[in-house]
Design a protein around this motif. Structure first.
Motif, PDB file in Angstrom:
ATOM      1  N   HIS A  63      25.539  31.651 131.029  1.00  0.00           N
ATOM      2  CA  HIS A  63      25.870  30.651 132.051  1.00  0.00           C
ATOM      3  C   HIS A  63      26.419  29.357 131.460  1.00  0.00           C
ATOM      4  O   HIS A  63      26.760  28.431 132.198  1.00  0.00           O
ATOM      5  CB  HIS A  63      24.634  30.335 132.901  1.00  0.00           C
ATOM      6  N   MET A  64      26.506  29.278 130.133  1.00  0.00           N
ATOM      7  CA  MET A  64      27.051  28.076 129.496  1.00  0.00           C
ATOM      8  C   MET A  64      28.567  28.045 129.664  1.00  0.00           C
ATOM      9  O   MET A  64      29.250  29.036 129.447  1.00  0.00           O
ATOM     10  CB  MET A  64      26.694  28.053 128.005  1.00  0.00           C
ATOM     11  N   ARG A  65      29.084  26.900 130.036  1.00  0.00           N
ATOM     12  CA  ARG A  65      30.531  26.764 130.225  1.00  0.00           C
ATOM     13  C   ARG A  65      31.249  26.430 128.927  1.00  0.00           C
ATOM     14  O   ARG A  65      32.420  26.761 128.752  1.00  0.00           O
ATOM     15  CB  ARG A  65      30.813  25.677 131.263  1.00  0.00           C
ATOM     16  N   SER A  66      30.567  25.746 128.027  1.00  0.00           N
ATOM     17  CA  SER A  66      31.201  25.312 126.782  1.00  0.00           C
ATOM     18  C   SER A  66      31.161  26.434 125.747  1.00  0.00           C
ATOM     19  O   SER A  66      30.080  26.914 125.391  1.00  0.00           O
ATOM     20  CB  SER A  66      30.482  24.077 126.235  1.00  0.00           C
ATOM     21  N   PRO A  67      32.327  26.861 125.235  1.00  0.00           N
ATOM     22  CA  PRO A  67      32.343  27.878 124.166  1.00  0.00           C
ATOM     23  C   PRO A  67      31.608  27.420 122.910  1.00  0.00           C
ATOM     24  O   PRO A  67      30.969  28.223 122.231  1.00  0.00           O
ATOM     25  CB  PRO A  67      33.833  28.080 123.882  1.00  0.00           C
ATOM     26  N   GLU A  68      31.677  26.109 122.599  1.00  0.00           N
ATOM     27  CA  GLU A  68      31.009  25.591 121.417  1.00  0.00           C
ATOM     28  C   GLU A  68      29.496  25.681 121.561  1.00  0.00           C
ATOM     29  O   GLU A  68      28.788  26.057 120.623  1.00  0.00           O
ATOM     30  CB  GLU A  68      31.432  24.138 121.160  1.00  0.00           C
ATOM     31  N   ALA A  69      28.995  25.327 122.747  1.00  0.00           N
ATOM     32  CA  ALA A  69      27.554  25.411 122.986  1.00  0.00           C
ATOM     33  C   ALA A  69      27.078  26.856 122.929  1.00  0.00           C
ATOM     34  O   ALA A  69      26.015  27.159 122.383  1.00  0.00           O
ATOM     35  CB  ALA A  69      27.217  24.799 124.340  1.00  0.00           C
ATOM     36  N   ARG A  70      27.901  27.759 123.479  1.00  0.00           N
ATOM     37  CA  ARG A  70      27.548  29.179 123.449  1.00  0.00           C
ATOM     38  C   ARG A  70      27.518  29.705 122.012  1.00  0.00           C
ATOM     39  O   ARG A  70      26.609  30.433 121.628  1.00  0.00           O
ATOM     40  CB  ARG A  70      28.568  29.962 124.279  1.00  0.00           C
ATOM     41  N   LYS A  71      28.503  29.290 121.221  1.00  0.00           N
ATOM     42  CA  LYS A  71      28.568  29.719 119.823  1.00  0.00           C
ATOM     43  C   LYS A  71      27.381  29.193 119.031  1.00  0.00           C
ATOM     44  O   LYS A  71      26.780  29.922 118.224  1.00  0.00           O
ATOM     45  CB  LYS A  71      29.877  29.228 119.196  1.00  0.00           C
ATOM     46  N   LYS A  72      26.994  27.934 119.269  1.00  0.00           N
ATOM     47  CA  LYS A  72      25.874  27.344 118.554  1.00  0.00           C
ATOM     48  C   LYS A  72      24.562  28.046 118.916  1.00  0.00           C
ATOM     49  O   LYS A  72      23.718  28.297 118.061  1.00  0.00           O
ATOM     50  CB  LYS A  72      25.772  25.848 118.873  1.00  0.00           C
ATOM     51  N   ALA A  73      24.410  28.373 120.201  1.00  0.00           N
ATOM     52  CA  ALA A  73      23.196  29.059 120.652  1.00  0.00           C
ATOM     53  C   ALA A  73      23.079  30.433 120.013  1.00  0.00           C
ATOM     54  O   ALA A  73      22.005  30.831 119.536  1.00  0.00           O
ATOM     55  CB  ALA A  73      23.193  29.183 122.174  1.00  0.00           C
ATOM     56  N   PHE A  74      24.190  31.159 119.976  1.00  0.00           N
ATOM     57  CA  PHE A  74      24.176  32.477 119.344  1.00  0.00           C
ATOM     58  C   PHE A  74      23.881  32.366 117.849  1.00  0.00           C
ATOM     59  O   PHE A  74      23.156  33.184 117.272  1.00  0.00           O
ATOM     60  CB  PHE A  74      25.512  33.187 119.554  1.00  0.00           C
ATOM     61  N   ALA A  75      24.442  31.340 117.208  1.00  0.00           N
ATOM     62  CA  ALA A  75      24.252  31.166 115.764  1.00  0.00           C
ATOM     63  C   ALA A  75      22.797  30.884 115.421  1.00  0.00           C
ATOM     64  O   ALA A  75      22.258  31.428 114.448  1.00  0.00           O
ATOM     65  CB  ALA A  75      25.142  30.045 115.252  1.00  0.00           C
ATOM     66  N   THR A  76      22.139  30.026 116.221  1.00  0.00           N
ATOM     67  CA  THR A  76      20.753  29.671 115.924  1.00  0.00           C
ATOM     68  C   THR A  76      19.792  30.818 116.204  1.00  0.00           C
ATOM     69  O   THR A  76      18.721  30.897 115.600  1.00  0.00           O
ATOM     70  CB  THR A  76      20.321  28.445 116.755  1.00  0.00           C
ATOM     71  N   CYS A  77      20.169  31.716 117.105  1.00  0.00           N
ATOM     72  CA  CYS A  77      19.264  32.806 117.477  1.00  0.00           C
ATOM     73  C   CYS A  77      19.527  34.113 116.727  1.00  0.00           C
ATOM     74  O   CYS A  77      18.627  34.941 116.591  1.00  0.00           O
ATOM     75  CB  CYS A  77      19.364  33.075 118.981  1.00  0.00           C
ATOM     76  N   SER A  78      20.751  34.302 116.256  1.00  0.00           N
ATOM     77  CA  SER A  78      21.098  35.582 115.629  1.00  0.00           C
ATOM     78  C   SER A  78      20.285  35.842 114.364  1.00  0.00           C
ATOM     79  O   SER A  78      19.913  36.987 114.073  1.00  0.00           O
ATOM     80  CB  SER A  78      22.598  35.622 115.314  1.00  0.00           C
ATOM     81  N   SER A  79      20.002  34.774 113.586  1.00  0.00           N
ATOM     82  CA  SER A  79      19.207  34.942 112.372  1.00  0.00           C
ATOM     83  C   SER A  79      17.821  35.467 112.712  1.00  0.00           C
ATOM     84  O   SER A  79      17.300  36.385 112.071  1.00  0.00           O
ATOM     85  CB  SER A  79      19.088  33.613 111.623  1.00  0.00           C
ATOM     86  N   HIS A  80      17.221  34.865 113.729  1.00  0.00           N
ATOM     87  CA  HIS A  80      15.874  35.275 114.127  1.00  0.00           C
ATOM     88  C   HIS A  80      15.859  36.698 114.653  1.00  0.00           C
ATOM     89  O   HIS A  80      14.943  37.479 114.358  1.00  0.00           O
ATOM     90  CB  HIS A  80      15.331  34.318 115.185  1.00  0.00           C
ATOM     91  N   VAL A  81      16.880  37.075 115.408  1.00  0.00           N
ATOM     92  CA  VAL A  81      16.974  38.444 115.933  1.00  0.00           C
ATOM     93  C   VAL A  81      17.056  39.451 114.786  1.00  0.00           C
ATOM     94  O   VAL A  81      16.409  40.511 114.822  1.00  0.00           O
ATOM     95  CB  VAL A  81      18.187  38.581 116.874  1.00  0.00           C
ATOM     96  N   ALA A  82      17.825  39.127 113.758  1.00  0.00           N
ATOM     97  CA  ALA A  82      17.960  40.022 112.609  1.00  0.00           C
ATOM     98  C   ALA A  82      16.627  40.198 111.891  1.00  0.00           C
ATOM     99  O   ALA A  82      16.246  41.320 111.518  1.00  0.00           O
ATOM    100  CB  ALA A  82      19.008  39.469 111.642  1.00  0.00           C
ATOM    101  N   VAL A  83      15.889  39.105 111.705  1.00  0.00           N
ATOM    102  CA  VAL A  83      14.586  39.168 111.042  1.00  0.00           C
ATOM    103  C   VAL A  83      13.600  39.984 111.875  1.00  0.00           C
ATOM    104  O   VAL A  83      12.850  40.815 111.346  1.00  0.00           O
ATOM    105  CB  VAL A  83      14.046  37.739 110.790  1.00  0.00           C
ATOM    106  N   VAL A  84      13.596  39.757 113.191  1.00  0.00           N
ATOM    107  CA  VAL A  84      12.708  40.509 114.088  1.00  0.00           C
ATOM    108  C   VAL A  84      13.008  42.004 114.006  1.00  0.00           C
ATOM    109  O   VAL A  84      12.096  42.837 113.930  1.00  0.00           O
ATOM    110  CB  VAL A  84      12.852  40.011 115.543  1.00  0.00           C
TER     111      VAL A  84
END
Length: 312
Positions: free
Chosen positions: A225-246
């Protein structure tokens, strides 16, 4: 050999023999362990020294690195000493200590990963309320709870495992003492304990995993639901590391503890145990350093300060 409950030691058969191929594998394993210890120690140092990383997210990450360092130190030094000296005996106390620390650290890590998922969920879904939803007081309470829940599981497993009498051969076909492997040698009915341990392991895996999946379901909905591509990219970046570890941690843990007895194999157990006690602790700091710009920035600043000091 002594028999009955008076057994004073066990024999760990280990992971390697003395063939050339296994000697090479042993040296590779030692290199991986040293790299893992260095990487996790460096992660803790960066988080402690860099003020920009003094946030609940990175405090939880420092606890993950601490657990990983302790997990490696619980199993590998004894395994390496056994291989190099040929003395594979381990005392009841030493065996009990390994049985205590492994569930303490493994179980604690399960709950810690759930706490980290909640932290990311609060940051992405409710950024304005994040300081209230993830206060330092709550962060410290969650961290303490992770350690205490893991320790409770470890204490119960160690006490119950060592309460059984052990007769005949005391050889453990593993490279460390683990409750499910040890109780197979007991000359008593352990079915009640094994069933209880299985249920406990399932709960300690599935309850945190359900919280993690719920948190990332909410994160995914918020990101879409985020309109900003930059905000969406930052959110994915901060969470992807944790998803990989999990994924790495829970994949190995579920394969190890949730398989039926009929599908268990000693060699498979050894390989998977080596993965989650040696390789996963190595991958965690690599994943967070490679995929996280803030950690890379902290490392760059730390190296810059070290270079500046060396030229003074």
């Amino acid at each position: 050999m002594e028999n009955g409950s008076s057994t004073s030691y066990f024999i760990l058969l280990g992971l390697f023999n003395h063939s050339t191929a296994h000697q090479v594998l042993f040296m590779m394993l030692l290199a991986i362990v040293l790299t893992s210890l260095f990487g996790n120690a460096l992660m803790i140092l960066l988080i402690h020294r860099d003020r920009r990383l003094h946030t609940p997210m990175y405090f939880l990450l420092s606890q993950l690195s601490l657990m990983d360092m302790m997990l490696v130190s619980t199993t590998v030094p004894k395994m390496a000493a056994d291989y190099l000296t040929g003395n594979k005996a381990i005392s009841r106390a030493g065996c009990g200590a390994q049985i205590f620390f492994l569930p303490t650290l493994g179980g604690g890590e399960c709950f810690l990963l759930a706490a980290m998922a909640y932290d990311r969920c609060a940051a992405v879904c409710h950024p304005l309320r994040y300081p209230m939803l993830m206060s330092w007081q709550l962060c410290l309470r969650m961290t303490m709870s992770c350690w205490l829940l893991g320790a409770a599981d470890g204490l119960l497993q160690a006490a119950a495992s060592l309460s059984f009498p052990y007769c005949g051969a005391h050889e453990i076909d593993h490279f460390f003492c683990e409750a499910p492997v040890l109780v197979r040698l007991a000359c008593a009915d352990t079915s009640v304990f094994e069933n209880a341990m299985y249920i406990c392991c399932v709960l300690m895996l599935l309850v945190p995993l359900s919280l993690i999946l719920s948190s990332y379901g909410l994160i995914l909905a918020a990101v879409l639901h985020m309109r900003s591509p930059e905000a969406r990219k930052k959110a994915f970046a901060t969470c992807s590391s944790h998803v990989a570890v999990v994924g790495l941690f829970y994949g190995a843990a579920i394969f190890t503890y949730m398989r039926p007895k009929s599908h268990r194999s000693t060699n498979h157990d050894k390989v998977v145990s080596a993965f989650y006690t040696v390789f996963t602790p190595l991958l965690n700091p690599l994943i967070y350093s490679v995929r996280n710009s803030e950690v890379k920035g902290a490392l760059t600043r730390c190296m810059g300060r070290c270079v500046a000091l060396s030229h003074e």
